[in-house]
Design a protein around this motif. Structure first.
Motif, PDB file in Angstrom:
ATOM      1  N   ILE A  44       0.833  -1.204   0.000  1.00 37.85           N
ATOM      2  CA  ILE A  44       0.000   0.000   0.000  1.00 37.85           C
ATOM      3  C   ILE A  44       0.866   1.251   0.000  1.00 37.85           C
ATOM      4  O   ILE A  44       0.637   2.187  -0.789  1.00 37.85           O
ATOM      5  CB  ILE A  44      -0.945  -0.009   1.220  1.00 37.85           C
ATOM      6  CG1 ILE A  44      -1.985  -1.118   1.084  1.00 37.85           C
ATOM      7  CG2 ILE A  44      -1.650   1.347   1.365  1.00 37.85           C
ATOM      8  CD1 ILE A  44      -2.816  -1.340   2.332  1.00 37.85           C
ATOM      9  N   ILE A  45       1.858   1.292   0.876  1.00 33.45           N
ATOM     10  CA  ILE A  45       2.701   2.483   0.989  1.00 33.45           C
ATOM     11  C   ILE A  45       3.478   2.741  -0.296  1.00 33.45           C
ATOM     12  O   ILE A  45       3.514   3.865  -0.812  1.00 33.45           O
ATOM     13  CB  ILE A  45       3.668   2.345   2.180  1.00 33.45           C
ATOM     14  CG1 ILE A  45       2.893   2.380   3.503  1.00 33.45           C
ATOM     15  CG2 ILE A  45       4.713   3.457   2.167  1.00 33.45           C
ATOM     16  CD1 ILE A  45       2.180   3.678   3.776  1.00 33.45           C
ATOM     17  N   TYR A  46       4.094   1.684  -0.842  1.00 34.21           N
ATOM     18  CA  TYR A  46       4.894   1.885  -2.047  1.00 34.21           C
ATOM     19  C   TYR A  46       4.021   2.164  -3.269  1.00 34.21           C
ATOM     20  O   TYR A  46       4.433   2.893  -4.169  1.00 34.21           O
ATOM     21  CB  TYR A  46       5.806   0.685  -2.282  1.00 34.21           C
ATOM     22  CG  TYR A  46       7.056   0.755  -1.442  1.00 34.21           C
ATOM     23  CD1 TYR A  46       8.135   1.534  -1.829  1.00 34.21           C
ATOM     24  CD2 TYR A  46       7.144   0.070  -0.239  1.00 34.21           C
ATOM     25  CE1 TYR A  46       9.266   1.618  -1.051  1.00 34.21           C
ATOM     26  CE2 TYR A  46       8.274   0.151   0.552  1.00 34.21           C
ATOM     27  CZ  TYR A  46       9.341   0.931   0.143  1.00 34.21           C
ATOM     28  OH  TYR A  46      10.461   1.023   0.929  1.00 34.21           O
ATOM     29  N   SER A  47       2.817   1.614  -3.314  1.00 35.64           N
ATOM     30  CA  SER A  47       1.915   1.952  -4.411  1.00 35.64           C
ATOM     31  C   SER A  47       1.489   3.414  -4.307  1.00 35.64           C
ATOM     32  O   SER A  47       1.285   4.082  -5.324  1.00 35.64           O
ATOM     33  CB  SER A  47       0.691   1.036  -4.396  1.00 35.64           C
ATOM     34  OG  SER A  47      -0.115   1.263  -3.248  1.00 35.64           O
ATOM     35  N   PHE A  49       3.383   5.858  -3.057  1.00 36.38           N
ATOM     36  CA  PHE A  49       4.524   6.635  -3.542  1.00 36.38           C
ATOM     37  C   PHE A  49       4.597   6.611  -5.069  1.00 36.38           C
ATOM     38  O   PHE A  49       4.898   7.626  -5.706  1.00 36.38           O
ATOM     39  CB  PHE A  49       5.839   6.108  -2.953  1.00 36.38           C
ATOM     40  CG  PHE A  49       6.068   6.521  -1.531  1.00 36.38           C
ATOM     41  CD1 PHE A  49       5.964   7.849  -1.153  1.00 36.38           C
ATOM     42  CD2 PHE A  49       6.389   5.589  -0.565  1.00 36.38           C
ATOM     43  CE1 PHE A  49       6.171   8.240   0.160  1.00 36.38           C
ATOM     44  CE2 PHE A  49       6.598   5.965   0.753  1.00 36.38           C
ATOM     45  CZ  PHE A  49       6.486   7.296   1.116  1.00 36.38           C
ATOM     46  N   LEU A  50       4.334   5.442  -5.650  1.00 36.12           N
ATOM     47  CA  LEU A  50       4.340   5.328  -7.114  1.00 36.12           C
ATOM     48  C   LEU A  50       3.256   6.205  -7.714  1.00 36.12           C
ATOM     49  O   LEU A  50       3.473   6.882  -8.727  1.00 36.12           O
ATOM     50  CB  LEU A  50       4.143   3.872  -7.527  1.00 36.12           C
ATOM     51  CG  LEU A  50       4.029   3.605  -9.036  1.00 36.12           C
ATOM     52  CD1 LEU A  50       5.270   4.076  -9.766  1.00 36.12           C
ATOM     53  CD2 LEU A  50       3.775   2.125  -9.303  1.00 36.12           C
ATOM     54  N   TYR A  51       2.090   6.203  -7.104  1.00 37.85           N
ATOM     55  CA  TYR A  51       0.977   7.023  -7.571  1.00 37.85           C
ATOM     56  C   TYR A  51       1.340   8.509  -7.543  1.00 37.85           C
ATOM     57  O   TYR A  51       1.093   9.243  -8.510  1.00 37.85           O
ATOM     58  CB  TYR A  51      -0.247   6.745  -6.705  1.00 37.85           C
ATOM     59  CG  TYR A  51      -1.326   7.795  -6.805  1.00 37.85           C
ATOM     60  CD1 TYR A  51      -2.102   7.925  -7.952  1.00 37.85           C
ATOM     61  CD2 TYR A  51      -1.552   8.681  -5.742  1.00 37.85           C
ATOM     62  CE1 TYR A  51      -3.086   8.895  -8.041  1.00 37.85           C
ATOM     63  CE2 TYR A  51      -2.534   9.650  -5.830  1.00 37.85           C
ATOM     64  CZ  TYR A  51      -3.294   9.760  -6.973  1.00 37.85           C
ATOM     65  OH  TYR A  51      -4.253  10.727  -7.065  1.00 37.85           O
ATOM     66  N   LEU A  52       1.929   8.976  -6.440  1.00 34.93           N
ATOM     67  CA  LEU A  52       2.341  10.385  -6.338  1.00 34.93           C
ATOM     68  C   LEU A  52       3.390  10.728  -7.396  1.00 34.93           C
ATOM     69  O   LEU A  52       3.387  11.825  -7.955  1.00 34.93           O
ATOM     70  CB  LEU A  52       2.883  10.677  -4.944  1.00 34.93           C
ATOM     71  CG  LEU A  52       1.875  10.633  -3.785  1.00 34.93           C
ATOM     72  CD1 LEU A  52       2.582  10.927  -2.475  1.00 34.93           C
ATOM     73  CD2 LEU A  52       0.742  11.623  -4.011  1.00 34.93           C
ATOM     74  N   PRO A 123      -7.732   8.119  -6.878  1.00 37.29           N
ATOM     75  CA  PRO A 123      -6.938   7.251  -5.979  1.00 37.29           C
ATOM     76  C   PRO A 123      -6.450   7.970  -4.726  1.00 37.29           C
ATOM     77  O   PRO A 123      -6.351   7.354  -3.661  1.00 37.29           O
ATOM     78  CB  PRO A 123      -5.763   6.824  -6.874  1.00 37.29           C
ATOM     79  CG  PRO A 123      -6.278   6.943  -8.262  1.00 37.29           C
ATOM     80  CD  PRO A 123      -7.180   8.129  -8.246  1.00 37.29           C
ATOM     81  N   PHE A 124      -6.162   9.273  -4.850  1.00 34.44           N
ATOM     82  CA  PHE A 124      -5.699  10.027  -3.689  1.00 34.44           C
ATOM     83  C   PHE A 124      -6.759  10.019  -2.590  1.00 34.44           C
ATOM     84  O   PHE A 124      -6.454   9.792  -1.413  1.00 34.44           O
ATOM     85  CB  PHE A 124      -5.366  11.466  -4.096  1.00 34.44           C
ATOM     86  CG  PHE A 124      -4.730  12.270  -2.990  1.00 34.44           C
ATOM     87  CD1 PHE A 124      -3.401  12.095  -2.664  1.00 34.44           C
ATOM     88  CD2 PHE A 124      -5.475  13.200  -2.280  1.00 34.44           C
ATOM     89  CE1 PHE A 124      -2.814  12.818  -1.641  1.00 34.44           C
ATOM     90  CE2 PHE A 124      -4.900  13.933  -1.251  1.00 34.44           C
ATOM     91  CZ  PHE A 124      -3.560  13.751  -0.931  1.00 34.44           C
ATOM     92  N   GLY A 125      -8.001  10.250  -2.972  1.00 35.23           N
ATOM     93  CA  GLY A 125      -9.089  10.209  -2.002  1.00 35.23           C
ATOM     94  C   GLY A 125      -9.271   8.831  -1.394  1.00 35.23           C
ATOM     95  O   GLY A 125      -9.573   8.701  -0.200  1.00 35.23           O
ATOM     96  N   VAL A 126      -9.073   7.787  -2.207  1.00 32.34           N
ATOM     97  CA  VAL A 126      -9.186   6.412  -1.707  1.00 32.34           C
ATOM     98  C   VAL A 126      -8.108   6.140  -0.664  1.00 32.34           C
ATOM     99  O   VAL A 126      -8.381   5.598   0.421  1.00 32.34           O
ATOM    100  CB  VAL A 126      -9.086   5.403  -2.861  1.00 32.34           C
ATOM    101  CG1 VAL A 126      -9.063   3.970  -2.318  1.00 32.34           C
ATOM    102  CG2 VAL A 126     -10.252   5.577  -3.831  1.00 32.34           C
ATOM    103  N   TYR A 127      -6.867   6.513  -0.974  1.00 34.88           N
ATOM    104  CA  TYR A 127      -5.763   6.321  -0.021  1.00 34.88           C
ATOM    105  C   TYR A 127      -6.033   7.090   1.271  1.00 34.88           C
ATOM    106  O   TYR A 127      -5.787   6.573   2.373  1.00 34.88           O
ATOM    107  CB  TYR A 127      -4.449   6.801  -0.621  1.00 34.88           C
ATOM    108  CG  TYR A 127      -3.777   5.838  -1.550  1.00 34.88           C
ATOM    109  CD1 TYR A 127      -3.176   4.679  -1.064  1.00 34.88           C
ATOM    110  CD2 TYR A 127      -3.706   6.084  -2.919  1.00 34.88           C
ATOM    111  CE1 TYR A 127      -2.533   3.792  -1.915  1.00 34.88           C
ATOM    112  CE2 TYR A 127      -3.072   5.204  -3.777  1.00 34.88           C
ATOM    113  CZ  TYR A 127      -2.486   4.062  -3.271  1.00 34.88           C
ATOM    114  OH  TYR A 127      -1.857   3.182  -4.124  1.00 34.88           O
ATOM    115  N   MET A 128      -6.487   8.333   1.158  1.00 28.86           N
ATOM    116  CA  MET A 128      -6.701   9.161   2.342  1.00 28.86           C
ATOM    117  C   MET A 128      -7.745   8.541   3.275  1.00 28.86           C
ATOM    118  O   MET A 128      -7.580   8.571   4.497  1.00 28.86           O
ATOM    119  CB  MET A 128      -7.158  10.573   1.931  1.00 28.86           C
ATOM    120  CG  MET A 128      -6.113  11.411   1.205  1.00 28.86           C
ATOM    121  SD  MET A 128      -4.588  11.694   2.141  1.00 28.86           S
ATOM    122  CE  MET A 128      -3.474  10.519   1.331  1.00 28.86           C
TER     123      MET A 128
END
Length: 377
Positions: A44-47, A49-52, A123-128
């Motif tokens: 989750i964390i590395y995905s 970072f990849l997304y950002l 995806p940003f909203g999903v992660y948050m």
């Protein structure tokens, strides 16, 4: 569309390098906070970072020629809210009606650019919401701030590397991207329904924290190594440190004194929540001394001593019995290293593995994670 694909491909290529740079700080943080690193949390964390990284590359790539940028006369910014609607209507064929008009609007470059900007921040909203457990208000705020960072990056000409902006600062993008983050927050349960909750991941981490695995010990050793190098750099200004023996002795003293005065901890061990204890009820000073003498004075020096001894045997003529004895000593030195490296491989796959030097000194590493969390409650 080719620009989007180019940015994604570039992110995929460069991400392994960035992931490598993040690996050690990430390991240290995870071990300190949770006591272990479950694979799902890492994914989750590395995905994320990849997304950002993909978002950032979409904002700046492809990089143009500075000379061509200097010749640009296009607007630097667009500050009129909802101007994208005017652009969509302006480019739509208003003579059409019904389904034909809708299809025409969807095919409009202005429309799918707007749609992709919304999609980019979902995806940003999903992660948050899923992993970072943020409220709706904070998700909206962070989505806006991330969008603002991107727009300012463009407005500054990539932090003034370029003579002027080569991408348009658009106030509509701030609203559209924030809307994407909001949408991601609202639909997050649809994407995370089959994933364990953040609380479940945390509980799994804490449950596994009792196991002292190889990479946890490695993280502690890396921290201690950095501390030792800083100390050696300071000491070298006052004392000449040039021999391997001196370094081995310094390592021994650092770990022996640290564990003796803190009852089993070093700076590195303290950060990742482990410590050295004796197998018996009480840990004696002699156990710390023997442990680190065997590791840093014997094991870590054995290869160098063995090579030096072998070199002496090959370049000097000595009697047969001393020669046999010295060859036996060389074999012993190399055997010590072989055993140690075999144990290293075993420890990667076996939790709580005790090395030979630990068995001889009757010591082991234990987790102090629950002690630390108890003390902070």
């Amino acid at each position: 569309m080719s620009t989007y694909l180019f940015s994604i491909e570039t992110a995929a290529i460069t991400f392994p390098i960035i992931a490598f740079l993040l690996a050690i700080p990430y390991m240290i943080y995870q071990y300190h906070k949770y006591g272990s690193i479950p694979w799902l949390r890492t994914l989750i964390i590395y995905s994320f970072f990849l997304y950002l990284l993909v978002i950032y590359y979409l904002a700046i790539l492809p990089l143009p020629d500075p000379e061509e940028v200097a010749k640009l006369t296009t607007p630097r910014y667009q500050l009129l809210p909802f101007y994208f609607i005017i652009d969509i209507v302006k480019n739509a064929d208003t003579s059409l009606h019904g389904t034909a008009l809708v299809i025409n609007i969807i095919r409009n470059p202005e429309f799918y650019t707007t749609f992709l900007n919304i999609l980019m921040f979902i995806p940003f909203g999903v992660y948050m919401r899923y992993y970072f457990k943020l409220s709706l208000k904070r998700t909206i705020l962070y989505s806006f701030l991330l969008s603002l960072f991107i727009e300012l990056t463009q407005l500054s000409g990539l932090y003034f590397i370029y003579p002027r902006p080569y991408r348009l600062f658009d106030v509509d993008d701030l609203m559209i991207n924030t809307l994407g983050g909001l949408s991601g927050y609202l639909i997050a349960p649809l994407f995370t329904f089959f994933l364990p909750s953040r609380e479940t991941i945390d509980k799994t981490s804490m449950k596994k924290s009792e196991n002292v695995k190889f990479f946890r010990r490695l993280a502690a050793l890396i921290i201690d190594y950095i501390v030792i190098q800083l100390l050696l750099t300071i000491i070298s200004f006052f004392i000449n440190l040039t021999t391997i023996d001196t370094y081995g002795l310094f390592y021994f003293l650092y770990f022996f004194l640290s564990t003796t005065f803190t009852k089993g901890s070093t700076i590195g061990k303290r950060i990742v929540n482990i410590k050295v204890v004796g197998i018996s009820e009480h840990t004696g000073i002699w156990q710390y001394a023997l442990r680190y003498f065997l590791l840093y004075v014997v094991t870590f020096q054995a290869f160098t001593i063995g090579v030096d001894t072998l070199s002496y045997l090959l370049t000097n003529t000595i009697e047969i019995l001393p020669r046999i004895a010295l060859y036996g000593f060389v074999i012993l030195c190399f055997l010590i290293n072989i055993i140690f490296f075999v144990e290293l491989l075993i420890s990667v796959f076996r939790k709580n593995y005790r090395f030979l030097y630990e068995k001889l000194s009757n010591t082991k590493n234990i987790s102090t994670f629950h002690d630390e969390t108890t003390n902070t409650i």
